[in-house]
Scaffold this active site. Structure first.
Site, PDB file in Angstrom:
ATOM      1  N   HIS A 115       1.068 121.184 -53.922  1.00 29.75           N
ATOM      2  CA  HIS A 115       1.967 122.317 -53.683  1.00 29.75           C
ATOM      3  C   HIS A 115       3.029 122.507 -54.758  1.00 29.75           C
ATOM      4  CE1 HIS A 115       4.314 119.015 -51.919  1.00 29.75           C
ATOM      5  NE2 HIS A 115       5.393 119.771 -52.019  1.00 29.75           N
TER       6      HIS A 115
HETATM    7  N1  UDP Z   1       2.209 115.572 -44.538  1.00 27.12           N
HETATM    8  C1  UDP Z   1       1.782 115.959 -43.257  1.00 27.12           C
HETATM    9  N2  UDP Z   1       0.754 116.840 -43.158  1.00 27.12           N
HETATM   10  C2  UDP Z   1       0.103 117.362 -44.249  1.00 27.12           C
HETATM   11  C3  UDP Z   1       0.550 116.958 -45.537  1.00 27.12           C
HETATM   12  C4  UDP Z   1       1.607 116.077 -45.651  1.00 27.12           C
HETATM   13  O1  UDP Z   1       2.331 115.494 -42.254  1.00 27.12           O
HETATM   14  O2  UDP Z   1      -0.828 118.157 -44.081  1.00 27.12           O
HETATM   15  C5  UDP Z   1       3.352 114.635 -44.644  1.00 27.12           C
HETATM   16  C6  UDP Z   1       3.108 113.425 -45.518  1.00 27.12           C
HETATM   17  O3  UDP Z   1       2.508 112.369 -44.782  1.00 27.12           O
HETATM   18  C7  UDP Z   1       4.515 113.073 -45.961  1.00 27.12           C
HETATM   19  C8  UDP Z   1       5.183 114.426 -46.093  1.00 27.12           C
HETATM   20  O4  UDP Z   1       4.413 115.317 -45.288  1.00 27.12           O
HETATM   21  O5  UDP Z   1       5.170 112.319 -44.969  1.00 27.12           O
HETATM   22  C9  UDP Z   1       5.220 114.876 -47.526  1.00 27.12           C
HETATM   23  O6  UDP Z   1       5.692 116.164 -47.576  1.00 27.12           O
HETATM   24  P1  UDP Z   1       5.427 117.141 -48.816  1.00 27.12           P
HETATM   25  O7  UDP Z   1       4.277 116.674 -49.607  1.00 27.12           O
HETATM   26  O8  UDP Z   1       5.416 118.525 -48.248  1.00 27.12           O
HETATM   27  O9  UDP Z   1       6.796 117.047 -49.618  1.00 27.12           O
HETATM   28  P2  UDP Z   1       7.301 116.119 -50.827  1.00 27.12           P
HETATM   29  O10 UDP Z   1       7.226 114.707 -50.361  1.00 27.12           O
HETATM   30  O11 UDP Z   1       6.453 116.423 -52.004  1.00 27.12           O
HETATM   31  O12 UDP Z   1       8.714 116.560 -51.028  1.00 27.12           O
END
Ligand code: UDP
Length: 360
Positions: free
Chosen positions: A204
């Site tokens: 993303h």
């Molecule tokens: N996650 C989830 N469902 C999904 C994809 C990710 O629950 O379909 C969880 C993942 O396990 C982690 C978090 O969302 O705990 C990560 O969020 P994201 O990748 O949106 O944000 P970032 O960490 O890059 O800021």
């Protein structure tokens, strides 16, 4: 003691849940403000249910917008709430627009700000999250870091040592608590998706999904990998919009899914042969789970996942991505260790510090 938490998006909910639970007790009043940065049920509501988060006391309902519009809207809507509720602390999480916006409002209203997951740096200011990290850490009165690199980054930026507290990783607190429950869902998932050996994909970051030719070549590379390995790809709403907008064809073996709830996604990570991602949090979760992770970025604000953990940065080199997947499938995955203090108790350390008389 009155603590007001500000959350806005999926990774925030996962980080705030253990802190709110650890602070619960007769001595503490807590207020939960949801900015509404993530608003669709699959990115917000499901997490409140699964993580046992209390319903927000206030929802600012800011919705989507450009970075400036969203940040300004959050500030404008949050300021009266803060002035009315008069908490002793504003606690912000991670690196999203809600984090920086709430920190700015708190600092200007002279309400002390605590930042959970402070000190992470990718060194890459083309990432909007990096800007949010820099701003928030300059404004915060207490900075809770997940790993020693966070402390070093903050010291280098002139943050006084007594504000920096290395407490470990709150995202891992949630994982440790919910992994047994998540694993109970595995037989259902295995049957539903007909899973044997598979890879799990999430994408993303703007650097991967905002440029149509780049997104198209990434999807083609996934299609090639998909010839040898089933790929499940829960698609972030912003990526789904980009895929639709650029009209890229998603190759057959890649199975696009709706964003998964926390428990199912955790079970899918746990059993995956490899995770291919550009997420921040997933680099950490795979390191904890010992699952090989290939990160489609040239840098990471979470270097311990590379130096200690199972994470490997493959940059934008799609041939490398394919060859690293092949190595992992051939049983040559890089091993890893779990970083210190990623032990399920980070939030308890945060609560102890916030509730200590000196913090009041
Ligand atoms: N996650 C989830 N469902 C999904 C994809 C990710 O629950 O379909 C969880 C993942 O396990 C982690 C978090 O969302 O705990 C990560 O969020 P994201 O990748 O949106 O944000 P970032 O960490 O890059 O800021």
């Amino acid at each position: 003691m009155h603590i007001l938490h500000v959350v806005g998006a999926r990774p925030n909910f996962i980080k705030a849940a253990p802190v709110i639970a650890a602070l619960a007790g007769p001595a503490v009043r807590q207020t939960l403000v949801h900015t509404g940065q993530h608003f669709d049920p699959g990115m917000s509501e499901v997490f409140f249910q699964e993580l046992g988060l209390p319903q927000p006391d206030v929802n600012l309902e800011v919705g989507a917008g450009s970075h400036a519009v969203q940040t300004a809207e959050i500030m404008q809507r949050f300021e009266p709430v803060l002035l009315e509720r008069k908490p002793d602390w504003v606690t912000v999480y991670g690196d999203i627009n809600s984090t920086a916006a709430a920190a700015l409002v708190g600092a200007k209203a002279q309400v002390p700000v605590a930042h959970v997951e402070a000190g992470l740096r990718s060194g890459d200011r083309s990432m909007p999250e990096e800007i949010n990290r820099l701003v928030t850490d300059q404004l915060a009165d207490l900075l809770f870091t997940p790993s020693p690199d966070g402390d070093a980054n903050l010291r280098r930026e002139g943050i006084p040592a007594d504000r920096i507290k290395q407490v470990g990783n709150v995202m891992i607190d949630t994982l440790v608590r919910l992994l047994p429950q998540a694993e109970q869902g595995w037989p259902r998932l295995q049957a539903e998706f007909g899973l044997a050996r598979y890879g799990l994909v999430t994408l993303h970051r703007p650097s991967n999904v905002d440029d149509p030719p780049r997104l198209a070549s990434l999807l083609e590379a996934l299609g090639r990998i998909g010839r040898d390995l089933d790929l499940l790809f829960p698609v972030h709403p912003r990526t789904r919009r980009q895929i639709a907008a650029c009209g890229v064809k998603v190759p057959r073996p890649v199975r696009l899914l709706a964003p998964q709830g926390y428990l199912d996604f955790l079970a899918l990570q746990r059993q995956a042969a490899v995770v291919i991602t550009d997420s921040g949090g997933i680099q950490e979760e795979t390191t904890f789970l010992g699952v090989p992770c290939l990160t489609l970025r040239t840098n990471t604000e979470r270097p311990v996942t590379v130096t200690l953990g199972t994470n490997l940065l493959v940059g934008h080199d799609l041939e490398r991505l394919q060859s690293e997947v092949a190595r992992i499938l051939a049983g040559q995955a890089k091993g890893g260790q779990i970083p210190a203090l990623w032990d399920g108790h980070a939030a308890e350390r945060i609560a102890a510090i916030l509730l200590a008389p000196a913090a009041a």
